[in-house]
Design a protein around this motif. Structure first.
Motif, mmCIF file in Angstrom:
data_model
loop_
_atom_site.group_PDB
_atom_site.id
_atom_site.type_symbol
_atom_site.label_atom_id
_atom_site.label_comp_id
_atom_site.label_asym_id
_atom_site.label_seq_id
_atom_site.Cartn_x
_atom_site.Cartn_y
_atom_site.Cartn_z
ATOM 1 N N LEU A 22 0.885 -1.451 -0.083
ATOM 2 C CA LEU A 22 0.020 -0.127 -0.088
ATOM 3 C C LEU A 22 1.044 1.315 0.164
ATOM 4 C CD1 LEU A 22 -2.766 -0.997 2.288
ATOM 5 C CD2 LEU A 22 -2.891 -1.226 0.173
ATOM 6 N N LEU A 23 2.135 1.134 -0.128
ATOM 7 C CA LEU A 23 3.051 2.236 -0.240
ATOM 8 C C LEU A 23 3.738 2.552 -1.667
ATOM 9 C CD1 LEU A 23 5.042 1.614 2.999
ATOM 10 C CD2 LEU A 23 2.882 2.989 2.680
ATOM 11 N N GLY A 24 4.071 3.940 -2.018
ATOM 12 C CA GLY A 24 4.483 4.190 -2.996
ATOM 13 C C GLY A 24 3.558 4.049 -4.306
ATOM 14 N N LEU A 25 2.363 4.315 -4.066
ATOM 15 C CA LEU A 25 1.724 4.269 -5.293
ATOM 16 C C LEU A 25 0.749 5.736 -5.427
ATOM 17 C CD1 LEU A 25 -0.041 0.924 -5.034
ATOM 18 C CD2 LEU A 25 1.882 1.611 -6.189
ATOM 19 N N ALA A 26 1.057 6.666 -4.537
ATOM 20 C CA ALA A 26 0.286 8.043 -4.601
ATOM 21 C C ALA A 26 -0.239 8.518 -5.646
ATOM 22 C CB ALA A 26 1.223 9.041 -3.748
ATOM 23 N N GLY A 27 -1.421 8.650 -5.663
ATOM 24 C CA GLY A 27 -1.996 9.587 -6.889
ATOM 25 C C GLY A 27 -1.941 8.772 -8.319
ATOM 26 N N LYS A 28 -2.069 7.411 -8.386
ATOM 27 C CA LYS A 28 -1.799 6.623 -9.157
ATOM 28 C C LYS A 28 -2.735 5.475 -9.225
ATOM 29 C CE LYS A 28 3.071 7.681 -10.435
ATOM 30 N NZ LYS A 28 4.478 7.227 -10.429
ATOM 31 N N ALA A 29 -3.209 4.987 -10.316
ATOM 32 C CA ALA A 29 -3.927 3.740 -10.487
ATOM 33 C C ALA A 29 -3.360 2.758 -11.243
ATOM 34 C CB ALA A 29 -5.558 3.958 -11.101
ATOM 35 N N HIS A 30 -3.440 1.459 -10.833
ATOM 36 C CA HIS A 30 -2.627 0.646 -11.274
ATOM 37 C C HIS A 30 -3.425 -0.723 -11.883
ATOM 38 C CE1 HIS A 30 1.494 1.954 -10.274
ATOM 39 N NE2 HIS A 30 0.711 2.653 -9.403
ATOM 40 N N LYS A 58 -12.174 0.639 -16.612
ATOM 41 C CA LYS A 58 -12.688 1.703 -15.825
ATOM 42 C C LYS A 58 -11.528 2.480 -14.711
ATOM 43 C CE LYS A 58 -17.604 0.390 -14.952
ATOM 44 N NZ LYS A 58 -18.424 0.012 -13.946
ATOM 45 N N PRO A 59 -10.634 1.614 -14.183
ATOM 46 C CA PRO A 59 -9.856 2.400 -13.276
ATOM 47 C C PRO A 59 -9.597 3.804 -13.187
ATOM 48 C CG PRO A 59 -9.197 0.364 -13.802
ATOM 49 C CD PRO A 59 -10.113 0.499 -14.650
ATOM 50 N N GLU A 60 -8.951 4.225 -14.445
ATOM 51 C CA GLU A 60 -8.401 5.793 -14.559
ATOM 52 C C GLU A 60 -9.590 6.745 -14.403
ATOM 53 O OE1 GLU A 60 -5.597 6.762 -14.298
ATOM 54 O OE2 GLU A 60 -4.504 4.753 -14.659
ATOM 55 N N ARG A 61 -10.753 6.312 -14.946
ATOM 56 C CA ARG A 61 -12.201 7.150 -14.830
ATOM 57 C C ARG A 61 -12.549 7.401 -13.627
ATOM 58 N NH1 ARG A 61 -17.343 6.131 -15.055
ATOM 59 N NH2 ARG A 61 -17.199 4.175 -15.737
ATOM 60 N N LEU A 62 -12.763 6.107 -12.968
ATOM 61 C CA LEU A 62 -13.077 6.014 -11.540
ATOM 62 C C LEU A 62 -12.270 6.894 -10.546
ATOM 63 C CD1 LEU A 62 -14.515 2.432 -11.067
ATOM 64 C CD2 LEU A 62 -15.787 4.541 -11.225
ATOM 65 N N ILE A 63 -11.068 6.832 -10.660
ATOM 66 C CA ILE A 63 -10.126 7.472 -9.839
ATOM 67 C C ILE A 63 -10.245 8.837 -9.997
ATOM 68 C CG2 ILE A 63 -7.548 7.733 -9.219
ATOM 69 C CD1 ILE A 63 -8.821 5.253 -8.181
ATOM 70 N N ALA A 68 -11.845 14.186 -7.897
ATOM 71 C CA ALA A 68 -12.614 15.152 -8.022
ATOM 72 C C ALA A 68 -13.616 15.408 -6.904
ATOM 73 C CB ALA A 68 -13.174 15.209 -9.551
ATOM 74 N N GLU A 69 -14.388 14.469 -6.577
ATOM 75 C CA GLU A 69 -15.175 14.494 -5.374
ATOM 76 C C GLU A 69 -14.603 14.760 -4.092
ATOM 77 O OE1 GLU A 69 -19.068 14.108 -3.554
ATOM 78 O OE2 GLU A 69 -18.049 14.744 -5.401
ATOM 79 N N ILE A 70 -13.207 14.293 -3.767
ATOM 80 C CA ILE A 70 -12.431 14.983 -2.390
ATOM 81 C C ILE A 70 -12.339 16.184 -2.773
ATOM 82 C CG2 ILE A 70 -10.306 14.411 -1.273
ATOM 83 C CD1 ILE A 70 -10.214 11.551 -2.617
ATOM 84 N N ALA A 71 -11.745 16.756 -3.812
ATOM 85 C CA ALA A 71 -11.634 17.971 -3.787
ATOM 86 C C ALA A 71 -12.505 19.026 -3.697
ATOM 87 C CB ALA A 71 -10.764 18.306 -5.286
ATOM 88 N N SER A 198 -22.837 3.817 -7.366
ATOM 89 C CA SER A 198 -23.609 4.202 -8.385
ATOM 90 C C SER A 198 -22.946 3.781 -9.879
ATOM 91 C CB SER A 198 -23.382 5.802 -8.310
ATOM 92 O OG SER A 198 -22.416 6.329 -8.717
ATOM 93 N N GLU A 199 -21.423 3.516 -9.733
ATOM 94 C CA GLU A 199 -20.730 3.277 -10.858
ATOM 95 C C GLU A 199 -20.751 1.568 -11.063
ATOM 96 O OE1 GLU A 199 -19.594 4.796 -13.445
ATOM 97 O OE2 GLU A 199 -19.864 6.948 -12.699
ATOM 98 N N GLY A 200 -21.296 0.817 -10.054
ATOM 99 C CA GLY A 200 -21.628 -0.404 -10.278
ATOM 100 C C GLY A 200 -20.464 -1.319 -9.499
#
Length: 334
Positions: A22-30, A58-63, A68-71, A198-200
């Motif tokens: 769970l480390l070293g992935l900040a701000g990225k989707a893999h 889906k991952p990049e769009r979901l992230i 955006a919702e967090i912001a 809502s995105e399934g």
């Protein structure tokens, strides 16, 4: 600056249980055959998503949607964004046409304020500021603020002095201010869960300062959450397994104003800083906002009071560690 340090949670996700670092992935989707992991921040706290997806497009769009919702919600609840709705309210003493999320969260706060006999009280921000100023001063008295200063600030505390409707939020007394650190991270966690559902999404662990699971892991097992009294703990003192439930933990060890660690950040709205009661207070509930708020309020109660409160909230579980190290559990079986 002391006021910027507000971490009171001590929940660690069990990386081994998820089979993922769970480390070293900040701000990225893999995206791979393994679950998708994203890490970032929400309201100043570490944030993590573990997504199980069959549709690997889906991952990049979901992230992007999650970020955006967090912001958007930080622009409502953050104490450290000068333009946030909360900052405007604290600065001006009132805000017209407040965001619906702020109205909703203050409405929920009133429920917890009344149910806890006033122990859950977001108007403790002036108390927090008092202790931060006192112990930031050179040669600060280790005994804490003088009684007259404390009494003056306590007169500014009391959620009954917050007037809320859809058109306006205002303080009834000068000098009042709110902090939503005892409930907002749970609220944000729940909003992200709503977005993903809502995105399934049917299998996910959301941690926006508090943890909430959507469904189970892909193998059908529950999500394992490690509990510890400090964020620096190298291993949990207990592991709980959840499906479609939320977990919040409060720990007095999360932050102290003073070097002697006598004055912690879990403040009693009636008296200010009080002697610590528990090493760890964990609440498991159906939603993260409830778990968040109750873990705050219960940290200021005796064990007998907590037991009586659990009778009012039949869907929660409480797992606490006393200062002696003894573990005590109430409510639904974890």
């Amino acid at each position: 600056m002391a006021e910027r340090i507000d971490r009171r949670r001590a929940i660690c996700i069990m990386a081994a249980a998820a089979g993922l670092p769970l480390l070293g992935l900040a701000g990225k989707a893999h995206a791979s055959e393994a679950p998708v992991v994203w890490t970032g921040q929400a309201l100043g706290a570490p944030a993590t998503l573990i997504l199980n997806l069959e549709d690997r497009t889906k991952p990049e769009r979901l992230i992007r949607q999650v970020v955006a919702e967090i912001a958007r919600l930080e622009d409502v609840f953050s104490l450290y964004r000068s333009h946030s709705a909360l900052s405007v309210l604290n600065r001006d003493g009132a805000i017209a046409a407040p965001p619906a999320d702020l109205v909703a969260l203050l409405g929920a706060s009133r429920i917890f304020f009344e149910a806890s006999g006033g122990l859950f009280d977001p108007t403790i921000q002036p108390l927090f500021s008092l202790y931060a100023r006192h112990f930031s001063a050179p040669a600060a008295d280790p005994a804490g603020p003088l009684a007259p200063a404390l009494e003056s600030v306590l007169a500014q505390v009391g959620f009954d002095g917050v007037l809320v409707d859809a058109d306006r939020i205002a303080f009834a007394r000068p000098g009042m201010a709110l902090t939503l650190n005892g409930i907002a991270q749970g609220y944000v966690t729940d909003r992200i869960v709503d977005l993903l559902r809502s995105e399934g999404i049917t299998s996910c662990l959301v941690n926006m300062g508090e943890n909430r699971a959507i469904g189970a892991r892909l193998d059908g097992s529950g999500w394992r959450i490690g509990l510890a009294s400090t964020e620096m703990a190298t291993s949990p003192d207990r592991v709980v397994t959840i499906r479609d439930r939320a977990v919040a933990t409060s720990s007095a060890a999360g932050f102290h104003f003073d070097a002697g660690q006598r004055f912690g950040h879990i403040l009693d709205p009636r008296h200010g800083a009080m002697p610590e009661r528990f090493a760890r207070m964990t609440v498991v509930a159906d939603d993260a906002m409830t778990a968040d708020a109750l873990s705050t309020a219960f940290s200021l109660m005796s064990e007998d009071e907590i037991g009586r409160q659990v009778e009012r909230w039949p869907d929660i579980s409480v797992d606490l560690v006393a200062l002696t190290g003894a573990s005590v559990r109430y409510g639904r079986r974890l």
